[in-house]
Each structure stands twice: as C-alpha cells, then as structure tokens.
Design a protein around this motif. Structure first.
Motif, PDB file in Angstrom:
ATOM      1  N   SER A   1       0.840  -1.196   0.000  1.00 42.78           N
ATOM      2  CA  SER A   1       0.000   0.000   0.000  1.00 42.78           C
ATOM      3  C   SER A   1       0.874   1.244   0.000  1.00 42.78           C
ATOM      4  CB  SER A   1      -0.923   0.020   1.220  1.00 42.78           C
ATOM      5  OG  SER A   1      -1.619   1.247   1.293  1.00 42.78           O
ATOM      6  N   VAL A   2       0.810   2.006  -1.083  1.00 43.92           N
ATOM      7  CA  VAL A   2       1.601   3.227  -1.170  1.00 43.92           C
ATOM      8  C   VAL A   2       1.039   4.311  -0.264  1.00 43.92           C
ATOM      9  CG1 VAL A   2       0.333   4.230  -3.119  1.00 43.92           C
ATOM     10  CG2 VAL A   2       2.780   4.740  -2.835  1.00 43.92           C
ATOM     11  N   ARG A   3      -0.236   4.203   0.108  1.00 39.97           N
ATOM     12  CA  ARG A   3      -0.868   5.214   0.951  1.00 39.97           C
ATOM     13  C   ARG A   3      -0.808   4.880   2.437  1.00 39.97           C
ATOM     14  NH1 ARG A   3      -6.313   7.148  -2.408  1.00 39.97           N
ATOM     15  NH2 ARG A   3      -5.173   8.267  -4.062  1.00 39.97           N
ATOM     16  N   GLU A   4      -0.933   3.591   2.784  1.00 36.85           N
ATOM     17  CA  GLU A   4      -0.989   3.218   4.198  1.00 36.85           C
ATOM     18  C   GLU A   4       0.256   2.491   4.683  1.00 36.85           C
ATOM     19  OE1 GLU A   4      -4.722   1.616   5.556  1.00 36.85           O
ATOM     20  OE2 GLU A   4      -5.807   2.498   3.865  1.00 36.85           O
ATOM     21  N   GLY A   5       1.140   2.090   3.761  1.00 36.14           N
ATOM     22  CA  GLY A   5       2.462   1.623   4.142  1.00 36.14           C
ATOM     23  C   GLY A   5       2.606   0.172   4.535  1.00 36.14           C
ATOM     24  N   GLY A   6       1.570  -0.640   4.350  1.00 40.08           N
ATOM     25  CA  GLY A   6       1.662  -2.038   4.742  1.00 40.08           C
ATOM     26  C   GLY A   6       1.861  -2.970   3.564  1.00 40.08           C
ATOM     27  N   VAL A   7       2.318  -4.196   3.866  1.00 44.25           N
ATOM     28  CA  VAL A   7       2.412  -5.262   2.875  1.00 44.25           C
ATOM     29  C   VAL A   7       1.483  -6.380   3.316  1.00 44.25           C
ATOM     30  CG1 VAL A   7       3.883  -6.976   1.765  1.00 44.25           C
ATOM     31  CG2 VAL A   7       4.789  -4.697   2.258  1.00 44.25           C
ATOM     32  N   SER A   8       0.481  -6.675   2.481  1.00 47.86           N
ATOM     33  CA  SER A   8      -0.458  -7.762   2.752  1.00 47.86           C
ATOM     34  C   SER A   8       0.017  -9.034   2.078  1.00 47.86           C
ATOM     35  CB  SER A   8      -1.854  -7.415   2.223  1.00 47.86           C
ATOM     36  OG  SER A   8      -2.386  -6.281   2.844  1.00 47.86           O
ATOM     37  N   ARG A   9      -0.153 -10.158   2.766  1.00 47.35           N
ATOM     38  CA  ARG A   9       0.092 -11.468   2.156  1.00 47.35           C
ATOM     39  C   ARG A   9      -1.241 -12.192   2.056  1.00 47.35           C
ATOM     40  NH1 ARG A   9       4.466 -15.013   4.932  1.00 47.35           N
ATOM     41  NH2 ARG A   9       2.984 -14.964   6.668  1.00 47.35           N
ATOM     42  N   ILE A  10      -1.550 -12.688   0.855  1.00 43.09           N
ATOM     43  CA  ILE A  10      -2.787 -13.431   0.631  1.00 43.09           C
ATOM     44  C   ILE A  10      -2.415 -14.820   0.122  1.00 43.09           C
ATOM     45  CG2 ILE A  10      -5.043 -13.451  -0.481  1.00 43.09           C
ATOM     46  CD1 ILE A  10      -4.714 -10.463  -1.019  1.00 43.09           C
ATOM     47  N   ARG A  11      -2.466 -15.794   1.003  1.00 44.47           N
ATOM     48  CA  ARG A  11      -2.229 -17.174   0.584  1.00 44.47           C
ATOM     49  C   ARG A  11      -3.502 -17.729  -0.044  1.00 44.47           C
ATOM     50  NH1 ARG A  11       1.201 -17.903   5.734  1.00 44.47           N
ATOM     51  NH2 ARG A  11       3.316 -18.237   4.915  1.00 44.47           N
ATOM     52  N   PRO A  12      -3.386 -18.665  -1.003  1.00 40.97           N
ATOM     53  CA  PRO A  12      -4.580 -19.197  -1.672  1.00 40.97           C
ATOM     54  C   PRO A  12      -5.605 -19.724  -0.667  1.00 40.97           C
ATOM     55  CG  PRO A  12      -2.606 -19.915  -2.823  1.00 40.97           C
ATOM     56  CD  PRO A  12      -2.136 -19.235  -1.571  1.00 40.97           C
ATOM     57  N   GLY A  13      -6.829 -19.227  -0.785  1.00 42.03           N
ATOM     58  CA  GLY A  13      -7.914 -19.688   0.063  1.00 42.03           C
ATOM     59  C   GLY A  13      -7.908 -19.143   1.472  1.00 42.03           C
ATOM     60  N   GLU A  14      -6.997 -18.214   1.784  1.00 42.76           N
ATOM     61  CA  GLU A  14      -6.910 -17.671   3.140  1.00 42.76           C
ATOM     62  C   GLU A  14      -7.103 -16.154   3.111  1.00 42.76           C
ATOM     63  OE1 GLU A  14      -3.366 -18.786   5.181  1.00 42.76           O
ATOM     64  OE2 GLU A  14      -3.463 -20.900   4.567  1.00 42.76           O
ATOM     65  N   PRO A  15      -7.565 -15.575   4.230  1.00 45.14           N
ATOM     66  CA  PRO A  15      -7.689 -14.117   4.287  1.00 45.14           C
ATOM     67  C   PRO A  15      -6.321 -13.449   4.325  1.00 45.14           C
ATOM     68  CG  PRO A  15      -8.168 -15.083   6.428  1.00 45.14           C
ATOM     69  CD  PRO A  15      -8.043 -16.231   5.465  1.00 45.14           C
ATOM     70  N   ALA A  16      -6.292 -12.188   3.951  1.00 39.36           N
ATOM     71  CA  ALA A  16      -5.033 -11.443   3.932  1.00 39.36           C
ATOM     72  C   ALA A  16      -4.522 -11.198   5.341  1.00 39.36           C
ATOM     73  CB  ALA A  16      -5.235 -10.119   3.208  1.00 39.36           C
TER      74      ALA A  16
END
Length: 331
Positions: free
Chosen positions: A278-293
C-alpha cells in the motif's frame, strides 16, 4: 518479519553521478534539455569503479555502497545477472526532460551499477518511467513522452531494453492514454497496462496494436498489475482494497481483499501467494490461496511497485521520493 530500509542519502541525480561515476555532466545535461535521444551510439554504464589512464578497474569486493536510486517507482528481478533492476523516474518532465534511468542493486540493497541505462543519453529516451516487467530477455517500462509544459500533453509510451546489454530495442506509443502506471506481460508477449487516472486497463499486442480491455468498475484507480500462474491478469486498486483477478478477455474471475487500501505493488509467487503493498498506508499484505489477507510489514513510507528478488527470497520495495528501497525477507 524484519523490514530493512536501505536509504540512498542522495539529494539529486547529479550528486549521485558526480560521486560514483566519471562522465561529462555538462554534455549529458545538454542532451537531456532537448528531451530527445542524442544521435550517438548507446552505451550502458559500468559497475562501480574508477577509470585511471583509460583503464577501468572495478571496486574491491570488501566495499559496499548504498544509494543509486532517485525517485524510484518499480523494480524487477534480473535472472541472468541475479540482480535487482530498479526503475528511477528522475525529476519531472517539466523540470528536466529525459531524466529517467535504470540502476542495478545487489541482494543486500548495495549498488552494483548506479546508472546502467542512462549513463549518457546517446541513443536513449527514458523520460519518466514508472512500472516495469521482464519478458523474453527484455526489460519493459511504462514511460511517457511530453509533459514538458501545460501546452505539451503527456502520452503513454511502452519502451523495452535488452536485459543483457541495456540497449534500447523498441517502443510503442499509446496516444489514447496520458500515462500508464504499471504493466505486466503474458507468456505470448501481450502487455497489460494500467491507466490509474482514467481507471482503464489496456491490452497491447506483440504487433503494437492496442485496445482498452476494461474501462471503469471493478477498476477503481487501478495501479499494480501482474500475471498469475494460470495466465490471468491480477490488478490492485488505489481506490479500495480489492485484488481483482481477470481473464484475458477482461471478465472478473475472483475478488480478494488486501488488509489495506491504496495499493500499488503486486507480487505473485509460484505457489499462488500474493503480496500487495500500500503506497498510501504503508503495509504489505500477504494473501495465501484460500486464506484471508494478513499484514506482514507496516508503516513503510511510499511503498511503491515492488518486485520479488528470487535470489534473495525477499520483496524489494522502491520508496518513491525517499530515494531508497525497502527489503522485506520472506519465510
């Protein structure tokens, strides 16, 4: 996970080149001022070192230099060289035309080649590049022409370079767009490019013909784009937290949610795991297949269009005006 910030501590491109590379700055500035490629032969920059009596000697291996990035927007992994290719916008077109350049970094963020593409402007136009991708031995960048004044409209141009030599290989202008943000390339060479301001996705065929593949919803200020392992197109929006998977015809196949909105960077690994910055909020999300971020890194300033460094098993995130990259090691 530990996020490592490699700060450039660089206050301008001239300062960087003056400290690291020998060259004729006055000649280069004169070429840039025209916004046109000079008529000479393109020459790629050398790794860091010194020139003494016309003999180049590389820097000794016990020295590390950090920096080499100015207003960097995106990066890609150079498999053949096992290096990180960083795309630098330079300054705006209305300040210095034709100021973009490409640098090469090692896995630890230290500089390999400060100015690989752009050490001079001979045979080179690279105005204000943003997104990038590699395909078939080439580096593709989302660049633009124009924008030097209010009377000079910007036009999207996709340019590509030889990944081995850095030499320019071709370009295709898209006069319907004022500026692409990111691009991704399918296995057959088709290019998909996002126009954030227009909320459009463009498709550019290998022969240079193009069309608007998707206009408007579900696009909401689309930014990062990547191809998944099934040949589908995945896009993240700045305007919301959606991570959208599209078929090659533009049909929506799936919609996932990142932890944060305002997204820019997108990486998809071979196992299908997605990473979103996120360029605005500064976080990195990981989304594994079939799982929530889940959030794996946070508060990274101006986290732009990141890439996956295969050799280092890490995410590399350019930080726009901070003149630096962040490194996030992966499990």
């Amino acid at each position: 996970m530990e996020a490592i910030l490699r700060s450039g501590l660089v206050f301008g491109k001239a300062a960087l080149l003056g400290g690291l590379l020998a060259g004729c700055v006055e000649t280069q500035e004169a070429q840039q001022a025209t916004g046109q490629a000079a008529s000479g032969t393109f020459t790629a920059g050398s790794p860091l070192g010194v020139m003494v009596e016309d003999q180049f000697s590389p820097m000794s291996e016990n020295v590390k230099v950090y920096g080499g990035v100015v207003n960097a927007e995106s990066c890609s992994y150079h498999e053949g060289g096992d290096l990180i290719v960083v795309v630098n916008r330079g300054v705006n077109q209305d300040q210095v035309p034709n100021d973009g350049f490409i640098s090469l970094l090692n896995h630890d963020g230290s500089v390999h080649t400060a100015n690989w593409i752009g050490t001079n402007r001979e045979g080179l136009i690279l105005n204000h590049p943003l997104g990038s991708d590699t395909w078939d031995g080439r580096l593709y960048v989302a660049d633009r022409d124009g924008g030097t004044s209010d009377q000079d409209p910007s036009v999207s141009v996709i340019r590509w370079f030889d990944l081995e030599t850095g030499a320019p290989m071709g370009e295709v202008p898209i006069d319907d767009s004022e500026g692409f943000n990111d691009l991704a390339i399918a296995e057959d060479g088709t290019i998909y490019a996002t126009d954030t301001g227009a909320s459009r996705l463009y498709e550019v065929s290998p022969d240079g013909s193009w069309r608007v593949l998707l206009d408007g919803a579900p696009l909401n200020l689309p930014n990062g784009v990547a191809m998944d392992n099934d040949g589908n197109i995945v896009i993240v929006n700045i305007g919301d937290a959606e991570v959208i998977t599209l078929s090659p015809t533009g049909a929506t196949l799936a919609t996932e949610q990142a932890v944060q909105a305002g997204n820019d960077g997108l990486v998809i690994l071979e196992d299908g795991t997605k990473y979103v910055s996120s360029v605005r909020e500064g976080g990195v999300s990981r989304i594994r297949p079939g799982e929530p971020a889940e959030l794996i890194a946070s508060n990274i300033p101006s986290a732009a269009s990141m890439c996956y460094d295969v050799g280092g098993n890490q995410l590399v995130i350019p930080l726009n005006p901070n003149n630096a990259v962040a490194i996030v090691p992966l499990d």
